[in-house]
Enzyme design. Sequence first.
Site, short mmCIF file in Angstrom:
data_model
loop_
_atom_site.label_atom_id
_atom_site.label_comp_id
_atom_site.label_asym_id
_atom_site.label_seq_id
_atom_site.Cartn_x
_atom_site.Cartn_y
_atom_site.Cartn_z
N SER A 41 -3.03 4.57 -7.02
CA SER A 41 -2.42 4.56 -8.35
C SER A 41 -2.44 3.11 -8.84
CB SER A 41 -1.00 5.12 -8.32
OG SER A 41 -0.13 4.28 -7.60
N HIS A 154 -0.23 10.44 -4.38
CA HIS A 154 -0.28 10.24 -2.93
C HIS A 154 -0.14 11.52 -2.12
CE1 HIS A 154 0.95 5.73 -3.39
NE2 HIS A 154 -0.24 6.00 -3.87
N GLN A 162 6.04 9.47 -7.40
CA GLN A 162 5.18 9.14 -6.26
C GLN A 162 5.95 8.83 -4.97
OE1 GLN A 162 1.65 6.46 -7.03
NE2 GLN A 162 2.91 5.04 -5.87
N GLU A 163 7.05 8.09 -5.09
CA GLU A 163 7.71 7.63 -3.87
C GLU A 163 9.23 7.74 -3.95
OE1 GLU A 163 6.31 3.64 -3.02
OE2 GLU A 163 4.29 4.18 -3.66
N ASP A 241 9.85 4.93 -6.67
CA ASP A 241 8.68 4.46 -7.42
C ASP A 241 8.06 5.68 -8.08
OD1 ASP A 241 6.40 3.48 -8.52
OD2 ASP A 241 5.46 2.87 -6.63
N GLU A 285 11.04 1.37 -9.50
CA GLU A 285 9.78 0.69 -9.75
C GLU A 285 8.92 1.55 -10.68
OE1 GLU A 285 7.74 -0.06 -6.05
OE2 GLU A 285 5.78 0.11 -7.01
N ASP A 312 5.24 -2.96 -11.25
CA ASP A 312 4.06 -2.94 -10.37
C ASP A 312 2.80 -2.85 -11.24
OD1 ASP A 312 2.05 -2.39 -8.56
OD2 ASP A 312 2.81 -0.45 -7.93
N LYS A 337 1.48 -7.36 -4.44
CA LYS A 337 0.38 -6.81 -3.64
C LYS A 337 -0.76 -7.83 -3.65
CE LYS A 337 1.19 -1.93 -4.87
NZ LYS A 337 0.97 -0.95 -5.96
N HIS A 365 2.47 -2.95 0.62
CA HIS A 365 1.19 -2.43 1.11
C HIS A 365 0.46 -1.71 -0.03
CE1 HIS A 365 2.94 1.86 1.82
NE2 HIS A 365 3.38 1.31 0.72
N ARG A 366 -0.67 -1.08 0.28
CA ARG A 366 -1.34 -0.14 -0.63
C ARG A 366 -1.35 1.23 0.03
NH1 ARG A 366 -3.21 -2.64 -5.39
NH2 ARG A 366 -2.76 -0.51 -6.08
N SER A 367 -1.59 2.25 -0.77
CA SER A 367 -1.60 3.60 -0.18
C SER A 367 -2.78 3.76 0.79
CB SER A 367 -1.62 4.66 -1.27
OG SER A 367 -2.65 4.40 -2.19
N LYS A 388 7.82 -3.13 1.26
CA LYS A 388 7.56 -1.71 1.08
C LYS A 388 6.27 -1.41 1.82
CE LYS A 388 5.80 0.42 -2.83
NZ LYS A 388 5.75 1.09 -4.15
P1 PGA Z 1 -1.06 2.44 -4.57
O1 PGA Z 1 0.48 2.85 -4.52
O2 PGA Z 1 -1.34 1.56 -3.42
O3 PGA Z 1 -1.77 3.76 -4.53
O4 PGA Z 1 -1.24 1.73 -5.89
C1 PGA Z 1 1.50 1.96 -4.21
C2 PGA Z 1 2.42 1.75 -5.37
O5 PGA Z 1 2.22 2.30 -6.48
O6 PGA Z 1 3.39 1.02 -5.23
ZN ZN Z 2 4.16 1.22 -7.39
#
Ligand code: PGA
Ligand code: ZN
Length: 419
Positions: A41, A154, A162-163, A241, A285, A312, A337, A365-367, A388
Amino acid sequence: MRIQSVTAMEILDSRGNPTLRVNVCLEGGVTGVASVPSGASTGENEAVELRDGDKQRYGGKGVLNAVANVNDILAPALVGQDPRQQARIDRLMIDLDGTPNKAELGANAILGVSQAVARAAAQSCNLPLYAYLGGVGAVHLPVPMINILNGGKHADSSLDFQEFMIVPLGAPNFSEALRYAVETFNALKCILKAQGYATSVGDEGGFAPQLKSNDEACDLIVEAISAAGYKPGTDIAMALDPAASSFYEDGKYRLTRSGQGDKNSAEMTALYQGWIRKYPIISIEDGLAENDWSGFREHTAALGDQVQIVGDDNLVTNPRFIARAIEENSCNAALIKLNQIGTVSETIAAIHLCRKAGWGFVISHRSGETEDPFMADFAVAMGGGQIKTGSVCRSERIAKYNRLLEIERELGNAAAFGN
Ligand code: PGA
Ligand code: ZN
């Protein structure tokens, strides 16, 4: 000890997609190795992740061109350089690329080298990476935000958001925080099972059940915190998030999966306000979409004194966007990131900007991840703050937690937790 060679190879990330591993060798045999993560994302303004586009290989996702850019373009320029001059080396690579978003050589190529150079330099100084990058004051372990329910891009769950994360902020130290989280994760598994939900996991290791609504996700998490023997809000809080860019379409926030209908920015903020009253949420977020700057201003004005508002996709670890958001009061914290901006020294500049504005920051991190725990050392080097890095399963996530456990042990009595 000068740089003797720089080489890259194509490896796989946690989704089985190609990514880069870079090896930097110094005269005298010291080496530094680093691997590059990849998001799903992503924000529109992230530095460019260079993919081959050759549909015959990995559906176009190969990174052989980025590998060649390291081996044929970056390596010859870096041989003979002093690896301790991180900022100078990063600047040299930015200039060689010549574009504002690293589109020519690829942020994945440049970041792999940048991180491997830092590792090699740390080795040559006989220092662990966190101490090399952070100095003698690098003794703070970050507070983890642990993603235990996955939705959005995800997972194929019913969650638009998403989270859904837990934050063990009441723990006395990092290892205890991790234990609180693991026990809550296991309690949630039992609760999901008992209610007939699947306990398979998404990209970041959180459960991905077909729940009836985003609200039910919050209810179950609060139940799990209590079932594990902890006090919601005091021992363990929650963070979200939603990654709202991923369900923003034609000027509307479409909560389609959960059947909560279409909403505008103000209605989304009102939804979050209701949740903040009902659940122990301390951080949100990407509650709105990345280009909804005016919405974000009102969102931060309405919620910013109650919870942390993290940017983000709208900030993409880029000092330019962070400066604009500080100016406009569009957030009060930034997600950080390394691969959104593409070098270690530019990431540090983004964090400096946050600090100067009194903002919080969350190293992320990343997904799509690898087993490289670089970001764990980086978080300690940057003074702790928050981190995170997914759930408490899947080895690419655990690698970061295990590295933090190791650092905590190494610091012994000097270790501090949080800010
Ligand atoms: P991504 O997700 O690594 O797929 O971008 C992480 C986030 O959105 O924080
Ligand atoms: Zn995010």
